[in-house]
Design a protein around this motif. Structure first.
Motif, PDB file in Angstrom:
ATOM      1  N   THR A   1      -2.763   9.559  -3.669  1.00 53.29           N
ATOM      2  CA  THR A   1      -4.085   9.661  -3.033  1.00 53.29           C
ATOM      3  C   THR A   1      -4.486  11.137  -2.928  1.00 53.29           C
ATOM      4  O   THR A   1      -3.816  11.923  -2.278  1.00 53.29           O
ATOM      5  CB  THR A   1      -4.056   9.040  -1.619  1.00 53.29           C
ATOM      6  OG1 THR A   1      -3.627   7.683  -1.711  1.00 53.29           O
ATOM      7  CG2 THR A   1      -5.435   9.096  -0.972  1.00 53.29           C
TER       8      THR A   1
ATOM      9  N   LYS B   1      -8.006   7.474   2.782  1.00 50.99           N
ATOM     10  CA  LYS B   1      -8.946   6.463   2.289  1.00 50.99           C
ATOM     11  C   LYS B   1      -9.877   5.944   3.378  1.00 50.99           C
ATOM     12  O   LYS B   1     -10.452   4.861   3.253  1.00 50.99           O
ATOM     13  CB  LYS B   1      -8.201   5.302   1.620  1.00 50.99           C
ATOM     14  CG  LYS B   1      -7.334   5.726   0.445  1.00 50.99           C
ATOM     15  CD  LYS B   1      -6.664   4.538  -0.233  1.00 50.99           C
ATOM     16  CE  LYS B   1      -5.807   4.995  -1.410  1.00 50.99           C
ATOM     17  NZ  LYS B   1      -5.154   3.848  -2.099  1.00 50.99           N
TER      18      LYS B   1
ATOM     19  N   GLU C   1      -8.035  12.593  -2.190  1.00 49.54           N
ATOM     20  CA  GLU C   1      -9.470  12.434  -1.939  1.00 49.54           C
ATOM     21  C   GLU C   1     -10.144  13.714  -1.445  1.00 49.54           C
ATOM     22  O   GLU C   1     -11.363  13.777  -1.371  1.00 49.54           O
ATOM     23  CB  GLU C   1      -9.694  11.340  -0.885  1.00 49.54           C
ATOM     24  CG  GLU C   1      -9.199   9.966  -1.295  1.00 49.54           C
ATOM     25  CD  GLU C   1      -9.643   8.897  -0.323  1.00 49.54           C
ATOM     26  OE1 GLU C   1      -9.853   9.229   0.866  1.00 49.54           O
ATOM     27  OE2 GLU C   1      -9.816   7.748  -0.752  1.00 49.54           O
TER      28      GLU C   1
END
Length: 330
Positions: free
Chosen positions: A246, A209, A248
């Motif tokens: 997560t 992140k 990404e």
């Protein structure tokens, strides 16, 4: 001539790219990806040819860590169902070294969870390293956490060639990942290793992140601390950790990150590390046009690709394994 090739030639002449140019690599269009990789490959080939270094990890102590790193299944706040065990005995560490020798691995990485090792744990590693050197002549990298100066000296005297302590993320993003130690604690450990005369290994985890600017800062921070080896990990989000769920990254962005690391750290060993298989996926071979080193076998608590598949990948690329030295092993 493409702008990426032109930039690569400048790097090969000894010039450092700017942070703006580095950010342009991450922001480049996917249609320019092969040209970006070509630029990275020109630099990689200039310093390393088509040779690839192989590394292998042994997880000598699992879990039981008091730190609160958000990516790690071994941390105190993780609920991931992993194996937990105290420091392996010497014979188990030596079995891993024998396996590394059989796979033509050049660097054997002895890793242990925790903030830092006890003196007893250092002695166990020291004893094992001496035998590994005598029997297999492998390069040994230790990764035991934050060290005290006398512990670092003992590892150096035992024959440890390299010590890994990752920066993991940018200074700006560090507190979003862990608060149980500071970014400066990590930098200080790398500096201690350098002062002791051990080759410093320090890298990053991408996909936690952070911003693209953070990734650029990571690359330049590794340049500033003069890490000889730079492992680039791509987050493999593990259920039970704060970064669970997560996702990404995509393979094209991962390749741009590897290219960025090569452009900013042209003379260094860039190693594709954890998360390679799940993030680069079918584009794994392309990563080696920027990087010159990979891990074979499993990681700490996640599985890697079959070693035979790694060797086949290198053969298909026309790359050469940088073999370990001949030994007098019986």
């Amino acid at each position: 001539m493409s702008m990426w090739k032109e930039m690569a030639l400048k790097v090969m002449e000894g010039n450092q790219i700017s942070k703006e140019e580095a950010l342009n690599i991450l922001n480049s269009s996917d249609k320019d990806l092969l040209e970006v990789l070509q630029g990275a490959y020109l630099i990689r080939h200039h310093y390393y040819g088509n040779k690839v270094k192989l590394n292998m990890i042994v997880n000598t102590k699992s879990g039981l860590c008091p730190e609160n790193c958000g990516y790690c299944s071994q941390s105190s706040i993780s609920t991931a169902p992993i194996k937990k065990y105290r420091m392996m005995d010497k014979e188990e560490i030596l079995k891993g070294a024998e396996r590394a020798y059989q796979l033509n691995v050049g660097t054997y990485c002895i890793v242990a969870s925790g903030r830092g090792p006890s003196y007893n744990e250092v002695e166990q590693v020291v004893s094992a390293v001496k035998d590994i050197k005598d029997k297999y002549n492998l390069k040994v990298c230790a990764c035991l956490g934050i060290l005290k100066p006398d512990q670092a000296r003992k590892l150096k005297e035992a024959g440890v060639d390299r010590y890994n302590h990752n920066l993991n993320t940018s200074e700006n993003h560090h507190e979003n990942i862990t608060t149980s130690h500071s970014y400066q604690d990590r930098v200080n450990t790398v500096e201690l290793i350098k002062e002791t005369g051990i080759s410093p290994c320090s890298g990053v985890i991408v996909g936690m992140k952070e911003t693209k600017e953070d990734v650029v800062d990571m690359a330049f921070s590794l340049n500033a601390i003069d890490a000889d080896s730079i492992p680039v990990n791509f987050l493999h989000a593990i259920d039970g950790t704060p970064l669970e769920g997560t996702h990404e990254l995509n393979p094209r962005y991962c390749l741009k990150v590897l290219a960025l690391m090569r452009f900013v750290n042209p003379t260094k060993e860039i190693r594709i590390s954890g998360g390679r298989e799940v993030n680069l996926r079918s584009l794994q071979p392309l990563g080696l046009y920027a990087a010159n080193s990979i891990f074979v076998g499993d990681y700490l608590t996640t599985a890697g690709q079959e070693s035979t598949a790694d060797h086949q990948m290198l053969e298909d690329l026309g790359f050469e394994i940088e073999f370990i030295k001949e030994t007098t092993q019986a």
